[in-house]
Design an enzyme around this catalytic site. Structure first.
Site: not given
Ligand code: NCD
Ligand code: ZN
Length: 351
Positions: A268, A18, A224, A20-22, A179, A104, A141, A46, A252, A256
């Site tokens: 978050a 899980h 989150l 997030h690479l953006r 998560h 997802k 989620h 996302n 996760d 940011h």
């Protein structure tokens, strides 16, 4: 005579189930922190706008591969963001081509960039039924978003009111509860018979909710699902270090830029890609479970997702001096604060 403490550990190369690479400058700035240690990762969809079709995922995968540091081998495992309009045929084609490894589910409004998520599950049933048929896992989620439900209870209420009814209706659907942050979640997974597994983050093994709120408000510990009370952290630790094949690592890691974290309404997300393996070795050593680190980071996840384990290995070595990590990393998108476990780290991945 007590046995010699372990100071070196070689394990199969880990995967992150899980992540997030953006995109854009942030992607370029963070991907190397994952590809340095991890062979593969389940990539969260996302983005703004989200990755909803196989075509979107194909394009995103290309951007990820283009951002990869030269010489690094890394395989992004792509996911689709489930909406009420997701086309089952597109999902099936993406899966059949080997590109799409999971879909997802974000309940609408549950977290960062989730407004396009699912409101009425009835509308998502055709795609969920297709996924059950073709064996494509649903990553959830697991939090309800009803305003009446206390934020610390959202996972438990999700299990009772959404997840359990969904699994009863579609028992063949493979579900990854992502998560997991509560003892309720751990107990629910342990009580299940097949078709359910859970990922656990690095930071939820280390912090409880005090980290966010005691002695001042600390936005870099806000994520989150939000960290819960200590009894939940202990349940997560017990599960992660148990060797139980239903639990595996999903960091996760969710970068940011600082101005979006340090403000009146901070985002978050906690950035842990860079020091996750050092943190985990510390946790597993504390739990006398270094021999089970490999199961958590490198064996249980591939088994669940039906993939081979990695052939390569990494070696972690415990050093006397603390390992130092940057407090912040600089990316073209801005500065990102790195997760601070609040204790010195001594385990270092050898390069
Ligand atoms: C994630 C993000 O920033 O995209 N944030 C987080 O706190 N984990 C979204 C998510 O996984 O909930
Ligand atoms: Zn996430």
């Amino acid at each position: 005579m007590s046995p010699q403490p372990i100071t070196e550990l070689t394990i199969r190369r880990p995967d992150d189930w899980h992540l997030h690479l953006r995109d854009g400058g942030m992607l370029k700035g963070v991907i190397g922190d994952t590809s340095r240690h991890f062979a593969r990762a389940i990539i969260m969809p996302n983005l703004v706008p989200p990755v909803v079709t196989t075509a979107d995922a194909t394009a995103y995968r290309e951007r990820i591969m283009a951002a990869l540091p030269k010489g690094d081998r890394f395989e992004p495992l792509m996911t689709l963001y489930l909406t009420e309009g997701t086309n089952p045929d597109d999902v099936e084609a993406g899966h059949a081509s080997g590109l799409i490894r999971a879909v997802k589910l974000y309940p609408a409004g549950a977290t960062t960039n989730s407004h396009g998520g699912v409101r009425n599950f009835e509308n998502a049933m055709p795609v969920l039924e297709r996924m059950a048929r073709i064996g494509l896992p649903l990553c959830v989620h697991g939090e309800v978003t009803t305003p009446e439900v206390d934020i610390f209870d959202r996972e438990a209420v999700f299990i009772e009111t959404v997840l359990d009814p969904l699994r009863a209706r579609l028992p063949e659907l493979k579900v990854t509860m992502e998560h997991v942050t509560t003892k309720d979640g751990i107990d629910y997974i342990k009580a299940s018979k097949g078709n359910l597994a859970g990922s656990i983050t690095t930071h939820h093994l280390i912090i409880n909710r005090n980290a966010i709120l005691v002695g001042g408000i600390r936005p870099h510990y806000y994520c989150l699902p939000v960290a819960k009370r200590e009894l939940h952290r202990l349940a997560l630790r017990a599960a992660a270090t148990s060797g139980d094949a239903r639990f595996f690592l999903g960091t996760d890691s969710a970068p940011h830029v600082d101005p979006l974290k340090e403000c009146a309404c901070g985002c978050a997300g906690i950035y842990t890609s860079i020091n996750t393996m050092s943190c985990l070795a510390h946790v597993f050593e504390q739990e006398n479970a270094l021999d089970r680190l490999e199961a958590f980071t490198s064996l249980n996840g591939p088994a669940w997702y039906g993939l081979p384990v990695n052939d390569e290995t990494i070696t972690l070595r415990k050093q006397a001096d603390a390992v130092t990590f940057p407090e912040k990393i600089e990316t073209e998108a801005g500065t990102v604060t790195v997760f601070d476990p609040m204790f010195p780290l001594h385990w270092q991945v050898q390069t």
